[in-house]
Design an enzyme around this catalytic site. Structure first.
Site, mmCIF file in Angstrom:
data_model
loop_
_atom_site.group_PDB
_atom_site.id
_atom_site.type_symbol
_atom_site.label_atom_id
_atom_site.label_comp_id
_atom_site.label_asym_id
_atom_site.label_seq_id
_atom_site.Cartn_x
_atom_site.Cartn_y
_atom_site.Cartn_z
ATOM 1 N N GLU A 178 35.274 -20.752 -34.687
ATOM 2 C CA GLU A 178 34.515 -22.028 -34.681
ATOM 3 C C GLU A 178 32.850 -21.571 -35.372
ATOM 4 O O GLU A 178 32.423 -20.717 -34.683
ATOM 5 C CB GLU A 178 34.095 -22.201 -33.261
ATOM 6 C CG GLU A 178 35.434 -23.035 -32.805
ATOM 7 C CD GLU A 178 35.173 -23.281 -31.163
ATOM 8 O OE1 GLU A 178 35.759 -24.262 -30.779
ATOM 9 O OE2 GLU A 178 34.053 -23.365 -30.843
ATOM 10 N N CYS A 179 32.537 -22.297 -36.388
ATOM 11 C CA CYS A 179 31.410 -22.217 -36.647
ATOM 12 C C CYS A 179 30.915 -20.886 -37.196
ATOM 13 O O CYS A 179 31.094 -20.403 -38.139
ATOM 14 C CB CYS A 179 30.455 -23.199 -35.725
ATOM 15 S SG CYS A 179 28.751 -23.444 -36.553
ATOM 16 N N ALA A 180 30.228 -20.083 -36.387
ATOM 17 C CA ALA A 180 29.839 -18.749 -36.703
ATOM 18 C C ALA A 180 31.168 -17.996 -36.933
ATOM 19 O O ALA A 180 30.761 -17.147 -37.881
ATOM 20 C CB ALA A 180 29.165 -18.201 -35.600
#
Length: 453
Positions: A342-344
């Protein structure tokens, strides 16, 4: 009790974290909670209370799960403190404005509200503001006020007298104090895990400030006036579905592993600080051994790793250090088990981040921008992955100041209104900007652990 405010920036985190620390210092077992999807404030709550900070978000999970998740987090606690989000009545615009607001969660818990008011630029007029919030919605019970950023004894007397004329007690008054300010950057406060020693000192100072500036007995009396909650605590063991591929016992996990539970490696450390406690609990309930690793320092995945989860955080602040850990990047790139990011985590799996080499698992180049992308999303899966099936709908949120340039031909993970193809998905991985709270979709944990074996 719920700690709320008329608007963002009024001092909710200061008061809520300080209150948690002050009550914990008195020997009480305090359960810390945060309304909304935010990951950073719960990190400070955990330092203050000594137990995981947990989120309560009707959008990410459901209205029906708010009370059970609260009771799960507050199990065996003496008192629970719930920090609100934004202004008291601010919620998800796409769902009618007040949905998932602090007021919404306070109603679902039948919890009294303490209103934190920034008094720095007001005198008697502050009473009109408080009166408006008290009368705006009779289903939300505001039980007291805490004044923040009071300038002097005289200023405090003026504000107290005006508010008390409305019949509402003032339960505390905090003076302006730069010693308890927490440093911020592009996405808000710097996470506690990135400045742990300084964060511990800040939380201790907040606890001392609230203890000397607030009526702790009055606040406890307000919390104890909350009625019982008509719900049963959420249970991760009951939430996972064996039909979704979960492995519930060492015997079922056999498959050439000698009966051992599959190891799911979960990224942590200063660069990857975003995660919901319930996600790990669901993975464990589905049959996995959840083992943390730090991509900044560890040169290998944990022994026996069968799946990898890389959540959110701030890899853009550590791009050079992540790039320098070439042994781990090589091992992640060569890993053939399921990966959820997720994301990072998406940035770490990209080819490069601000020019620094990353793992290269997804065909993308990532970089920082000046534009903040923030908001709830109702996403539709457009490709099968270890956690989602094509056509299924999930509720999540975005929170980043980076952009990813896709390579040609990459399979997308999601679509949602107003977006093009988002993320990257395939039989063995899902990487995207979408943050998900798995308590709202526990089949994701079951499927992921099933894919690990």
């Amino acid at each position: 009790m719920v700690v709320a405010a008329p608007a963002s920036g009024s001092g909710k985190t200061t008061v809520a974290t300080g209150l948690m620390a002050a009550l914990t210092a008195r020997g009480l077992d305090v359960s810390p909670h945060k309304v909304g999807p935010d990951y950073i404030d719960p990190g400070y709550h955990a330092l203050a209370a000594g137990r995981p900070g947990r989120n309560l978000d009707p959008w990410l999970t459901s209205e029906d799960l708010v009370a059970p998740l609260f009771l799960h987090g507050a199990r065996n606690a003496d008192v629970a403190v719930v920090e609100g989000v934004m202004g008291l009545f601010d919620g998800a615009e796409a769902a009618g404005g007040g949905f998932a607001s602090t007021a919404h969660v306070a109603r679902l818990l039948a919890a009294p509200v303490v209103l934190v008011v920034d008094a720095s630029s007001a005198g008697r007029s502050i009473a009109a503001l408080v009166h408006g919030f008290v009368t705006y919605d009779s289903t939300v019970r505001i039980g007291g006020v805490i004044l923040n950023r009071v300038g002097s004894d005289r200023h405090e007397r003026i504000c107290r007298a005006a508010i008390e004329e409305t019949g509402l007690p003032v339960l505390g008054a905090l003076r302006r104090n730069a010693d308890v300010d927490t440093p911020s950057r592009h996405l808000g406060l710097i996470p506690a895990a990135e400045r742990r020693a300084d964060a511990v000192r800040t939380v201790e100072r907040l606890g001392a400030l609230v203890a000397e500036s607030c009526d702790l007995q009055g606040l406890l009396a307000l919390a104890h006036a909350a009625p019982p909650i008509d719900a049963r605590p959420w249970d991760p063991d009951a939430a996972v579905d064996p039909e979704e591929g979960a492995v519930r016992s060492p015997e079922a996990a056999g498959g050439g592993m000698g009966g051992a539970r599959p190891v799911v490696a979960v990224a942590g450390g200063p660069a990857f600080t975003f995660g919901y406690a319930e996600n790990d609990e669901l993975l464990a309930a589905a049959g996995a051994d959840v083992v943390p690793f730090d991509p900044l320092r560890d040169e290998a995945l944990p022994d026996g790793t069968r799946g990898v989860v890389i959540g959110g955080g701030f890899p853009e602040m550590y791009a050079a250090e992540l790039a320098a850990n070439e042994p781990l990047r090589r091992r992640v790139a060569a890993f053939d088990g399921p990966i959820y990011a997720e994301c990072a985590g998406l940035l770490y799996l990209a080819r490069t981040l601000d020019g620094a080499p990353m793992c290269g698992i997804v065909d993308a180049e990532a970089s920082m921008t000046s534009r903040l992308t923030l908001g709830y999303r109702e996403a539709v899966a457009v490709t099968d992955s270890p956690v989602a099936r094509t056509g299924e709908r999930f509720r999540g949120h975005e929170f980043h100041r980076t952009v990813v340039r896709r390579g040609p031909g990459a399979e997308a993970a999601w679509r949602w209104p107003g977006s093009g193809p988002e993320g990257f998905a395939g039989p063995r991985r899902l990487a995207s900007y979408l943050h998900l709270h798995w308590a709202g979709s526990p089949e994701m944990a079951s499927r992921f652990v099933g894919a690990c074996v």
